[in-house]
Write a protein that holds these residues in place. Structure first.
Motif, PDB file in Angstrom:
ATOM      1  N   PHE A   1      -2.497  45.495   9.890  1.00  0.00           N
ATOM      2  CA  PHE A   1      -2.189  45.826   8.507  1.00  0.00           C
ATOM      3  C   PHE A   1      -3.471  46.088   7.709  1.00  0.00           C
ATOM      4  N   LYS A   2      -4.553  46.354   8.404  1.00  0.00           N
ATOM      5  CA  LYS A   2      -5.801  46.727   7.740  1.00  0.00           C
ATOM      6  C   LYS A   2      -5.622  48.126   7.162  1.00  0.00           C
ATOM      7  N   GLN A   3      -6.168  48.333   5.987  1.00  0.00           N
ATOM      8  CA  GLN A   3      -6.007  49.614   5.290  1.00  0.00           C
ATOM      9  C   GLN A   3      -6.474  50.785   6.151  1.00  0.00           C
ATOM     10  N   GLU A   4      -7.594  50.633   6.834  1.00  0.00           N
ATOM     11  CA  GLU A   4      -8.113  51.744   7.646  1.00  0.00           C
ATOM     12  C   GLU A   4      -7.207  52.040   8.841  1.00  0.00           C
ATOM     13  N   ASP A   5      -6.563  51.027   9.383  1.00  0.00           N
ATOM     14  CA  ASP A   5      -5.643  51.250  10.494  1.00  0.00           C
ATOM     15  C   ASP A   5      -4.337  51.879  10.027  1.00  0.00           C
TER      16      ASP A   5
ATOM     17  N   ASP B   1      -3.282  62.020   6.967  1.00  0.00           N
ATOM     18  CA  ASP B   1      -4.420  62.680   6.334  1.00  0.00           C
ATOM     19  C   ASP B   1      -4.511  62.300   4.864  1.00  0.00           C
ATOM     20  N   TYR B   2      -3.856  61.225   4.479  1.00  0.00           N
ATOM     21  CA  TYR B   2      -3.770  60.856   3.073  1.00  0.00           C
ATOM     22  C   TYR B   2      -4.444  59.518   2.832  1.00  0.00           C
ATOM     23  N   ASP B   3      -5.115  59.417   1.671  1.00  0.00           N
ATOM     24  CA  ASP B   3      -5.784  58.171   1.319  1.00  0.00           C
ATOM     25  C   ASP B   3      -4.834  57.171   0.676  1.00  0.00           C
ATOM     26  N   ASP B   4      -3.782  57.646   0.060  1.00  0.00           N
ATOM     27  CA  ASP B   4      -2.850  56.713  -0.567  1.00  0.00           C
ATOM     28  C   ASP B   4      -1.446  57.305  -0.605  1.00  0.00           C
TER      29      ASP B   4
END
Length: 104
Positions: free
Chosen positions: A75-79, A85-88
């Motif tokens: 559940f890490k943000q980078e994973d 292709d989206y940051d949020d």
């Protein structure tokens, strides 16, 4: 009494007719569909065939559920961003639906 299945994960997926990627919900759904057809209490197939087939289906289901329940999910943000292709989520939403007034 539960017996331990000797099926491998790919074999178990094959028994349930799952190819490629699937969610735990897909595994549950597929099991329920097959159980409705093969459970000895409701099956229109020969009793011995229904019994043996249902035991194989239940064994495959147990293998896949056990695999899914013991598979660690990051559940890490980078994973979480991997594979997109989206940051949020807002960027994803805008790319899919834009400024459509119905979805605002």
């Amino acid at each position: 009494m539960t017996t331990r299945s000797t099926l491998t994960i790919p074999e178990a997926a094959g028994v349930l007719g799952i190819t490629g990627a699937a969610s735990l919900n897909t595994v549950h759904t597929r099991f329920r569909e097959l159980a409705k057809e093969w459970h000895p209490d409701v099956s229109c197939h020969a009793p011995a065939l229904s019994h043996d087939t249902f035991i194989r289906i239940k064994g495959a289901y147990d293998v896949l559920v056990n695999y899914c329940m013991n598979y660690e999910i990051s559940f890490k943000q980078e994973d979480i961003r991997k594979g997109t292709d989206y940051d949020d989520s807002k960027e994803f939403w805008m790319s899919r639906f834009g400024d459509d007034p119905i979805w605002n």
